[in-house]
Design an enzyme around this catalytic site. Structure first.
Site, PDB file in Angstrom:
ATOM      1  N   LYS A   1     -15.223  -6.994   5.690  1.00  0.00           N
ATOM      2  CA  LYS A   1     -14.161  -7.633   6.036  1.00  0.00           C
ATOM      3  C   LYS A   1     -14.285  -7.649   7.929  1.00  0.00           C
ATOM      4  O   LYS A   1     -14.828  -6.959   8.260  1.00  0.00           O
ATOM      5  CB  LYS A   1     -12.890  -7.104   5.688  1.00  0.00           C
ATOM      6  CG  LYS A   1     -12.697  -7.267   4.165  1.00  0.00           C
ATOM      7  CD  LYS A   1     -11.437  -6.821   3.706  1.00  0.00           C
ATOM      8  CE  LYS A   1     -11.283  -6.919   2.181  1.00  0.00           C
ATOM      9  NZ  LYS A   1     -10.242  -6.204   1.887  1.00  0.00           N
TER      10      LYS A   1
ATOM     11  N   ARG B   1      -2.281  -5.719  -8.575  1.00  0.00           N
ATOM     12  CA  ARG B   1      -1.229  -6.464  -8.407  1.00  0.00           C
ATOM     13  C   ARG B   1      -0.956  -7.655  -9.318  1.00  0.00           C
ATOM     14  O   ARG B   1       0.321  -8.045  -9.568  1.00  0.00           O
ATOM     15  CB  ARG B   1      -1.080  -6.909  -6.815  1.00  0.00           C
ATOM     16  CG  ARG B   1      -1.193  -6.019  -5.783  1.00  0.00           C
ATOM     17  CD  ARG B   1      -1.498  -6.714  -4.700  1.00  0.00           C
ATOM     18  NE  ARG B   1      -3.045  -7.042  -4.772  1.00  0.00           N
ATOM     19  CZ  ARG B   1      -3.804  -7.496  -3.880  1.00  0.00           C
ATOM     20  NH1 ARG B   1      -3.234  -7.799  -2.643  1.00  0.00           N
ATOM     21  NH2 ARG B   1      -4.961  -7.927  -3.710  1.00  0.00           N
TER      22      ARG B   1
ATOM     23  N   SER C   1      -3.337  -7.642   3.159  1.00  0.00           N
ATOM     24  CA  SER C   1      -3.276  -7.378   4.600  1.00  0.00           C
ATOM     25  C   SER C   1      -3.700  -8.585   5.428  1.00  0.00           C
ATOM     26  O   SER C   1      -3.052  -9.009   6.154  1.00  0.00           O
ATOM     27  CB  SER C   1      -4.311  -6.368   4.755  1.00  0.00           C
ATOM     28  OG  SER C   1      -4.123  -5.046   4.397  1.00  0.00           O
TER      29      SER C   1
ATOM     30  N   HIS D   1       0.837  -1.064   0.132  1.00  0.00           N
ATOM     31  CA  HIS D   1       0.209  -0.229   0.215  1.00  0.00           C
ATOM     32  C   HIS D   1       0.712   1.309   0.127  1.00  0.00           C
ATOM     33  O   HIS D   1       0.558   2.221  -0.766  1.00  0.00           O
ATOM     34  CB  HIS D   1      -1.001   0.270   1.194  1.00  0.00           C
ATOM     35  CG  HIS D   1      -1.950  -0.961   1.319  1.00  0.00           C
ATOM     36  ND1 HIS D   1      -2.252  -1.733   2.363  1.00  0.00           N
ATOM     37  CD2 HIS D   1      -2.914  -1.530   0.395  1.00  0.00           C
ATOM     38  CE1 HIS D   1      -3.093  -2.849   2.156  1.00  0.00           C
ATOM     39  NE2 HIS D   1      -3.504  -2.435   0.879  1.00  0.00           N
TER      40      HIS D   1
HETATM   41  N1  COA Z   1      -0.327  -3.994  -1.495  1.00  0.00           N
HETATM   42  C1  COA Z   1      -1.129  -4.761  -1.019  1.00  0.00           C
HETATM   43  N2  COA Z   1      -1.983  -5.106  -0.514  1.00  0.00           N
HETATM   44  C2  COA Z   1      -3.006  -4.604  -1.519  1.00  0.00           C
HETATM   45  C3  COA Z   1      -2.506  -3.819  -2.513  1.00  0.00           C
HETATM   46  C4  COA Z   1      -1.060  -3.253  -2.546  1.00  0.00           C
HETATM   47  N3  COA Z   1      -0.762  -2.460  -3.216  1.00  0.00           N
HETATM   48  N4  COA Z   1      -3.598  -3.471  -3.145  1.00  0.00           N
HETATM   49  C5  COA Z   1      -4.645  -4.068  -2.581  1.00  0.00           C
HETATM   50  N5  COA Z   1      -4.444  -4.742  -1.803  1.00  0.00           N
HETATM   51  C6  COA Z   1      -5.104  -5.844  -0.985  1.00  0.00           C
HETATM   52  C7  COA Z   1      -5.809  -4.994   0.218  1.00  0.00           C
HETATM   53  O1  COA Z   1      -4.948  -5.128   1.314  1.00  0.00           O
HETATM   54  C8  COA Z   1      -6.698  -6.258   0.355  1.00  0.00           C
HETATM   55  O2  COA Z   1      -6.141  -7.474   1.041  1.00  0.00           O
HETATM   56  P1  COA Z   1      -7.162  -8.206   2.150  1.00  0.00           P
HETATM   57  O3  COA Z   1      -8.401  -8.545   1.368  1.00  0.00           O
HETATM   58  O4  COA Z   1      -6.368  -9.231   2.594  1.00  0.00           O
HETATM   59  O5  COA Z   1      -7.601  -7.193   3.102  1.00  0.00           O
HETATM   60  C9  COA Z   1      -7.136  -6.902  -1.065  1.00  0.00           C
HETATM   61  O6  COA Z   1      -5.914  -6.626  -1.677  1.00  0.00           O
HETATM   62  C10 COA Z   1      -8.073  -6.354  -1.900  1.00  0.00           C
HETATM   63  O7  COA Z   1      -8.906  -5.256  -1.131  1.00  0.00           O
HETATM   64  P2  COA Z   1     -10.270  -4.905  -1.715  1.00  0.00           P
HETATM   65  O8  COA Z   1     -11.233  -5.983  -1.318  1.00  0.00           O
HETATM   66  O9  COA Z   1     -10.007  -4.167  -3.088  1.00  0.00           O
HETATM   67  O10 COA Z   1     -10.852  -3.975  -0.678  1.00  0.00           O
HETATM   68  P3  COA Z   1      -9.750  -2.669   0.043  1.00  0.00           P
HETATM   69  O11 COA Z   1      -9.626  -3.005   1.392  1.00  0.00           O
HETATM   70  O12 COA Z   1      -8.747  -2.201  -0.889  1.00  0.00           O
HETATM   71  O13 COA Z   1     -11.023  -1.517  -0.209  1.00  0.00           O
HETATM   72  C11 COA Z   1     -12.863  -0.100  -0.874  1.00  0.00           C
HETATM   73  C12 COA Z   1     -12.342  -1.514  -0.738  1.00  0.00           C
HETATM   74  C13 COA Z   1     -13.051   0.165   0.491  1.00  0.00           C
HETATM   75  C14 COA Z   1     -12.194   0.777  -1.838  1.00  0.00           C
HETATM   76  C15 COA Z   1     -14.319  -0.369  -1.473  1.00  0.00           C
HETATM   77  O14 COA Z   1     -14.968  -1.684  -0.690  1.00  0.00           O
HETATM   78  C16 COA Z   1     -15.257   0.827  -1.458  1.00  0.00           C
HETATM   79  O15 COA Z   1     -14.995   1.634  -2.204  1.00  0.00           O
HETATM   80  N6  COA Z   1     -15.938   0.938  -0.294  1.00  0.00           N
HETATM   81  C17 COA Z   1     -17.072   2.019  -0.155  1.00  0.00           C
HETATM   82  C18 COA Z   1     -18.458   1.563  -0.760  1.00  0.00           C
HETATM   83  C19 COA Z   1     -18.657   1.932  -2.090  1.00  0.00           C
HETATM   84  O16 COA Z   1     -18.565   2.774  -2.864  1.00  0.00           O
HETATM   85  N7  COA Z   1     -19.065   0.974  -2.765  1.00  0.00           N
HETATM   86  C20 COA Z   1     -19.311   0.771  -4.180  1.00  0.00           C
HETATM   87  C21 COA Z   1     -17.963   0.393  -4.955  1.00  0.00           C
HETATM   88  S1  COA Z   1     -18.261  -0.312  -6.418  1.00  0.00           S
END
Ligand code: COA
Length: 174
Positions: free
Chosen positions: A41, A90, A128, A17
């Protein structure tokens, strides 16, 4: 002034991140790391803890702000006047989910553009939940998180162990 949002759950923030944040600051004048409150989550860290850890990890970057949000991401973007959402891809497996989210967000807010960036290859397999799993099983998470976050994970594991063991002790005692 171009504002971009890098949203996520950050439970906790990883070096992957952080690598994304470091790349994203070069694409905008102001980068808001949006920490999602409500998430399907099962999070380890509270919203306040996640925000504090992201703030510490990004403290050296002057154009970065860390702001919690709830509700729709595009509404948060409108509130901040942000024109860009930054997401990391990724691996190919991330793409379908990210494409769906980007297209939904575009439908909801056509004026907000999603930009995809690729984190460094060495972080392409980190997430994460994997970091939490390694930490919970006693592995070394040093290569994947900052020293402060490594410490926070150790404290959290201790805290979780205590809350898990306390009812058993009192049940045995009573
Ligand atoms: N390095 C390490 N880990 C990464 C990464 C990176 N560069 N990019 C993504 N990840 C990981 C995250 O840590 C996460 O891991 P985990 O599942 O082990 O926690 C995983 O990739 C995927 O993450 P994701 O499911 O995309 O969720 P997020 O935690 O990144 O965030 C939001 C998602 C909060 C952005 C999304 O749910 C949101 O926009 N919510 C608001 C409600 C909304 O508007 N909904 C409509 C959208 S369609």
């Amino acid at each position: 002034m171009k504002t971009a949002i890098y949203p996520g759950t950050f439970d906790p923030m990883t070096n992957g991140h952080l690598d994304m944040v470091q790349r994203a600051v070069n694409c905008c004048d102001r980068l808001v790391v949006g920490v999602a409150r409500s998430t399907p989550k099962n999070v380890w860290f509270s919203l306040e803890e996640r925000v504090a850890l992201v703030k510490t990890a990004t403290a050296s970057l002057p154009t970065v702000e860390v702001v919690p949000f709830e509700g729709l991401l595009v509404e948060f973007a409108r509130e901040l006047g942000a024109l860009f959402l930054i997401r990391g891809v990724r691996a190919f497996s991330d793409f379908e989910y990210e494409l769906q989210m980007a297209l939904i967000n575009r439908k909801l807010a056509p004026d907000v553009e999603t930009l995809f960036l690729m984190p460094a290859e060495e972080f392409s397999y980190i997430s994460s939940s994997r970091v939490r799993e390694i930490a919970a099983l006693g592995g070394n998470v040093g290569p994947y998180v900052t020293p402060e976050i490594e410490e926070a994970l150790k404290r959290k594991i201790e805290e979780r162990r205590e809350t898990r063991d306390t009812p058993r002790r009192s049940a045995a005692g009573g």
